[in-house]
Write an enzyme that holds these catalytic residues in place. Structure first.
Site, PDB file in Angstrom:
ATOM      1  N   ASP A 340      -2.035  -9.957  -9.281  1.00 24.97           N
ATOM      2  CA  ASP A 340      -2.127  -8.575  -9.008  1.00 24.97           C
ATOM      3  C   ASP A 340      -1.017  -7.868  -9.830  1.00 24.97           C
ATOM      4  OD1 ASP A 340      -2.394  -6.243  -7.483  1.00 24.97           O
ATOM      5  OD2 ASP A 340      -0.753  -6.912  -6.323  1.00 24.97           O
ATOM      6  N   ASP A 535       0.388  -9.070  -3.207  1.00 23.67           N
ATOM      7  CA  ASP A 535       1.366  -8.667  -2.108  1.00 23.67           C
ATOM      8  C   ASP A 535       0.773  -7.856  -1.025  1.00 23.67           C
ATOM      9  OD1 ASP A 535       1.264  -6.642  -3.559  1.00 23.67           O
ATOM     10  OD2 ASP A 535       3.393  -6.003  -3.580  1.00 23.67           O
ATOM     11  N   ASP A 539      -5.067  -7.329  -1.448  1.00 24.75           N
ATOM     12  CA  ASP A 539      -5.245  -8.823  -1.910  1.00 24.75           C
ATOM     13  C   ASP A 539      -5.562  -9.749  -1.006  1.00 24.75           C
ATOM     14  OD1 ASP A 539      -4.346  -7.696  -4.274  1.00 24.75           O
ATOM     15  OD2 ASP A 539      -2.102  -7.774  -3.710  1.00 24.75           O
TER      16      ASP A 539
END
Length: 640
Positions: A340, A535, A539
């Site tokens: 990410d 995080d 996600d």
């Protein structure tokens, strides 16, 4: 730690470290007494007395081994209604065989060496466990609850949400919370493995179990102590010790089968020695006993678990939590690392990169404008406002009355002059120089803010900063031929710039959480092993789908719950370190398997040519088990 010895607790309650609680005699004392009796037996001339002393030596030093070999095999076999022998059975049968052919001294030596190596194994095994359970000792015990101006000391467990606690210098912070008064520096090594204390002031998050270093602070509790990050960590560590890797499971399953095969081969081996090698009955029987002892897979049984636990405790000390041995061992197989962007590769905290003032301003006017800007922004909690306040150093802050404007803008009135900060829609007049620069900044994928009264006098550009460690981690994966992919919801231009700065292989931008998940599934269809790191809540779906999900420690609870590995410090270089540990674990496990099988083969060959006796066989055999365990403990050391 050790109340669980596999799931085999139905036969005996309340054990010590290696299911020896049912024997009243401590194995170490038993070993010492047995050894003394063994030595004494050499001075005795009367055979009957000598054999009696040696039998006592066997029973006293080997009571736990004999119990595990005979009684546990019997109990398990009855319980499962089929023959389930364990490794110890081979050793016990070897000793009984030696007694049958009147070799009491060799039987005693066999049991003494075996019992000794057993104690050493337990010690080494508990060493790898101990590192992990050290974490658990840090649990906060008490808290100073602030009530109507006075404080009372209460049990940390009984804290409730929104309680205010006082934390003195040297105190442990009792649960996760936010500083509401005072400032200090806090040692967070119990959470992040980072030894440098972190400065904390009003509004900062602090974690339960960390230690306050200088100054008093008051903390508003934001998490029930049982939901604190520290408690999550200890739960993970405890469950991780139960989850063993596939290889270890396979070895566990294979153990009774292997022992049964050896027992079935023993009569065949006896016949071969008797008729092919033409030995007499006594010698054939003796060689068969050596075959049973030498083939026992003791070393094989410990090839995996001590190594995996050592690797996990090595990582726990570095602030990397692994939910189970299988994830650590699978880390070595990763083909694709998906990352990410915000908060993983970048800090997620914008940083001021450019400041431009109207060219006609004098230095004094510039300074005054800057002071007003910082004063206004200091009333806002927006991350961008925090970044602006952090960037400019001003001597004092004015007290102002602030209005919020549409689209994250602020305004105030000073001496009847309106001052506005925000995006360009809030301004009617913008000089040409600003327009040109604004285009340039936007092309560089920066966020732009304007400040004026109400004509634009100043422009500020910010961008999300890259974490130093992201570059290193990504170049590490490149060296290892692992593909890196950035999955982000951000625009392509911003992502491309970040991607180029860190050298990532592939960029997928403007993705929804579902898109991220679909991409991971697509990679898996090409039979790739995918690791995903992120995080946020957005996600969590992808973290679950990935073969290995890694969440950043500052991430959300849900991301931590669904991931397999947690980096307690938001630092990607910890992920590349975990990969190194995983590769080393794989090497060590294979070294151990090949070595232990090699020793069994060597002993078999020596036996066929009558080059070894029981004592030598046991010595080499048990020695190889210890070599395997010591090799495993190498994983406790930091890898360079």
């Amino acid at each position: 730690m050790g109340h669980h010895h596999d799931n085999q607790n139905h036969d005996h309650q309340g054990h010590g470290n290696h299911s020896h609680g049912h024997h009243k005699l401590n194995p170490i004392y038993g070993l010492i007494i047995g050894f003394i009796l063994y030595i004494v037996s050499f001075w005795i001339k009367d055979t009957l007395v000598q054999n009696t002393i040696l039998t006592l030596a066997i029973l006293i030093s080997g009571h736990h081994v004999i119990y595990e070999g005979l009684v546990e095999t019997l109990l398990h076999s009855i319980h499962h209604k089929r023959f389930i022998p364990n490794i110890h059975l081979l050793m016990v049968l070897g000793a009984i065989g030696a007694i049958i052919i009147n070799a009491f001294d060799e039987a005693a030596l066999l049991i003494l060496i075996f019992a000794f190596s057993h104690i050493l194994e337990d010690y080494a095994d508990s060493k790898s466990h101990k590192e992990l359970s050290n974490l658990i000792k840090l649990k906060p015990k008490m808290a100073r609850l602030v009530k109507e101006g006075s404080t009372e000391i209460i049990d940390a467990e009984s804290l409730k949400l929104d309680d205010i606690v006082l934390v003195l210098d040297g105190d442990q912070i009792p649960s996760d919370g936010v500083v509401v008064f005072g400032h200090s520096s806090v040692n967070e090594s119990s959470i992040t493995g980072e030894s440098m204390p972190k400065d904390k002031s009003i509004g900062d998050t602090v974690y339960g179990s960390t230690i306050n270093h200088n100054g008093q602070i008051q903390v508003r509790i934001t998490k029930d102590p049982k939901d604190s990050i520290y408690n999550k960590i200890t739960e993970l560590v405890t469950s991780a010790q139960k989850d063993i890797s596939k290889k270890a499971k396979l070895i566990k399953k294979f153990e009774p089968i292997y022992v049964t095969i050896i027992l079935l081969l023993a009569p065949v081996f006896f016949l071969v020695m008797r008729f092919l090698f033409d030995l007499n009955l006594m010698d054939s029987f003796y060689r068969t006993m050596i075959f049973i002892i030498g083939s026992s897979p003791c070393a094989l049984a410990v090839t995996d678990i001590p190594a995996t636990l050592s690797g996990m405790s090595n990582l726990a000390k570095k602030g990397v939590l692994i939910k189970g041995g299988s994830y650590l061992s699978n880390l070595a197989d990763v083909d694709i690392v998906a990352l990410d962007k915000t908060g993983t590769i970048t800090t997620g905290q914008p940083v001021v990169t450019d400041v431009y003032y109207d060219a006609s301003l004098t230095l004094k006017e510039k300074n005054e404008l800057t002071q007003i800007l910082v004063s206004m922004e200091s009333y806002s909690t927006h991350p961008i406002a925090k970044s602006i306040v952090a960037h400019f150093k001003v001597d004092s802050i004015r007290s102002l009355t602030i209005q919020n404007e549409v689209g994250s803008g602020l305004s105030t009135i000073i001496d009847e002059t309106p001052y506005i900060i925000g995006n360009e829609s809030l301004f009617s007049i913008m000089p040409e120089a600003f327009k040109v620069l604004k285009e340039q900044y936007l092309n560089e994928s920066k966020t732009v803010f304007f400040f004026g009264n109400p004509i634009v006098k100043m422009m500020i550009a910010l961008e999300d900063s890259i974490k130093e460690d992201s570059k290193d981690a990504i170049s590490y994966f490149k060296q290892k031929n692992i593909k890196t992919v950035m999955l982000t919801g951000d625009t392509y231009s911003v992502s491309k710039k970040v991607g180029e700065m860190v050298g990532i292989d592939e960029i997928k931008s403007q993705l929804s959480p579902i898109d991220k998940n679909d991409l991971i599934k697509a990679y898996q269809k090409e039979s790739k092993t995918v690791l995903m790191t992120g995080d946020g809540i957005n996600d969590s779906v992808a973290l679950m789908s990935a073969d290995i999900g890694v969440s950043m420690g500052r991430g959300t609870d849900i991301a931590m719950d669904v991931s397999d590995i947690i980096l307690l410090k938001d630092d990607l270089s910890k992920l590349s370190y975990a990969h190194k540990v995983s590769l080393k674990l794989r090497r060590i496990v294979w070294q151990n398997i090949l070595f232990s099988m090699g020793v069994v083969l060597l002993l078999l060959v020596l036996n066929l040519f009558e080059l070894n006796n029981i004592g030598f066989t046991v010595f080499i055999h048990e020695g190889s088990t210890l070599v395997v365990i010591l090799n495993a403990l190498r994983l406790l050391k930091t890898i360079k």
